[in-house]
Design an enzyme around this catalytic site. Sequence first.
Site, PDB file in Angstrom:
ATOM      1  CG  ASP A 133      -1.943  14.525 -38.164  1.00 12.80           C
ATOM      2  OD1 ASP A 133      -2.857  14.946 -37.416  1.00 12.80           O
ATOM      3  OD2 ASP A 133      -1.682  15.010 -39.267  1.00 12.80           O
ATOM      4  CD  GLU A 134      -3.638  18.437 -34.902  1.00 14.21           C
ATOM      5  OE1 GLU A 134      -3.600  19.672 -34.820  1.00 14.21           O
ATOM      6  OE2 GLU A 134      -4.681  17.770 -34.866  1.00 14.21           O
TER       7      GLU A 134
ATOM      8  CG  ASP B 139      -0.819  19.208 -38.128  1.00 17.56           C
ATOM      9  OD1 ASP B 139      -0.852  18.029 -38.534  1.00 17.56           O
ATOM     10  OD2 ASP B 139      -1.722  20.027 -38.387  1.00 17.56           O
TER      11      ASP B 139
END
Length: 348
Positions: free
Chosen positions: A106-107, A6
Site C-alpha cells: 500500500d505504498e 501511503d
Amino acid sequence: MYLHLDMDYFFAQLEEKRRPMAAGKIIVVCVFSGRTADSGVVSTVNYPGRALGIHSGMPIAFARKRAPPADSIFIPVDHEYYSQASVQIDRIIRNMCAKVVQASIDEWNVEDAIAEGKAPALKEKIRTALGLACSVGVAPSLLGAKMAASKSKPDGLLILNKAGERKLIGRSDVEKVPGIGPKTAEALRSLGADRVDDISKLDPLVLVETFGRKSGAWLHDLGRGWYDSGLGEEKGQEEVSHMGTLKEKTRDPYLLLSKLAELEAEARERLMHMKKSYKTLSLIFVTDDLRSHTKSVSFRNPRAWNEDITKDKEALVREFLAGNPLDIRRIGIRFGNFLDLGGQTTLF
Ligand code: DCP
Ligand code: CA
C-alpha cells in the site's frame, strides 16, 4: 520532486468499503492462526479502533478486551482482495506519474518533475475509482516525502519546499525517521540526540564508532540536512493472484475454466509488467461452505509469463472436483515462487 503515497489503514479501509452496514464500527482485520477461536494477531484496525489502543501486531485476544463487542467486527484477512485493490492503485499511479516504484502493498514512491501539481489529482482519482483515502507527501527528497505523508495522515496532502522539508525532518524525533529503528533511536538518545537536528552536534567519529561506517555516515548527513536521492528499491512481490465470484455456484468444468481464463488474463498482465517467471501455479476454490481450498503444481523449470497453462489448469480442476463434492462459489488463480527475468522479456 519526490512523492510518497501511503493508503490509510489499508486492509481495514477496504473491509469498511465492502460493508457499508458497518459504518462507524471498529473494524479489526485479523490473522487467525486457528489454534483457538481468538489465537492470532491483529493485521490492522481502522481509526476508531486505534483510538482504543488497538494496533497491528497485537494479539487478537487483547484487541477483544479493548473493543466493545456491539461496536466492533473482527474479520479474517483476505489477501486476494487487498492485492487486487493494490494492483488497481498501481495502475492509476503509473498512468499519471513519470517514475514509479511500489514499496509495499500500500505504498508507492514517485519521482516526477511536477509531482506537487499532480498530487491532488492523484488522490482524487484513487478516491473516485476505488472509494479509498490515502495520504500523500511531496518534497525535494524521498525521505521528506515519506515523512510529509505520514505527518498528513489520514486523508492528507502535504507539499514541502526545501526549507519546509528541513524543518519537518530536523525537528522530528529520531525514532520517527524511516530507516532509524528502535535500537538506533535508543542509542542516539543516549548520546543526547532526541531530535534529528541534535545529531549534527555529535562527533562524526562517535557516530561511525557507534553505528558503523555506513549508518554512521548516513546519520551524519541526516543531521546536516543532506538527504538521499533516489527512489528506493521495488519491493519483491512473491505472488500474483486474482479471485473472482462465479455467476452461480457450479461444478461444471467448462464454466470454471472460462472464469479462470478471465482471471488469468488479468494476472498475466501483471506478471508481464513485473518481468517475472514463476515456478508454482495454484488454483483456489471457495466451496459452498465458504471454505477455501488450494490445488498447486510446481514446475521444475520456471514458466515464462506468456507460456500456455491450459493442460495444468484442466488437471488441477479435475483433481479438485474428484476430491470434493461441493459446489464452487469463487475461484482464483495464483502464480507464485517467482524468478526475476530482469530485462530479458523480449526472449520469449
Ligand atoms: N500490516 C500487517 N501487519 C503489520 C503491519 C501492517 O498485516 N504489522 C498490513 C495491514 C495494513 C497494511 O499492511 O493495512 C499496510 O500497513 P501500514 O503500516 O501502512 O498500515 P495501515 O495502512 O493499516 O495504516 P496507516 O493508515 O497508518 O498507513
Ligand atoms: Ca498504509
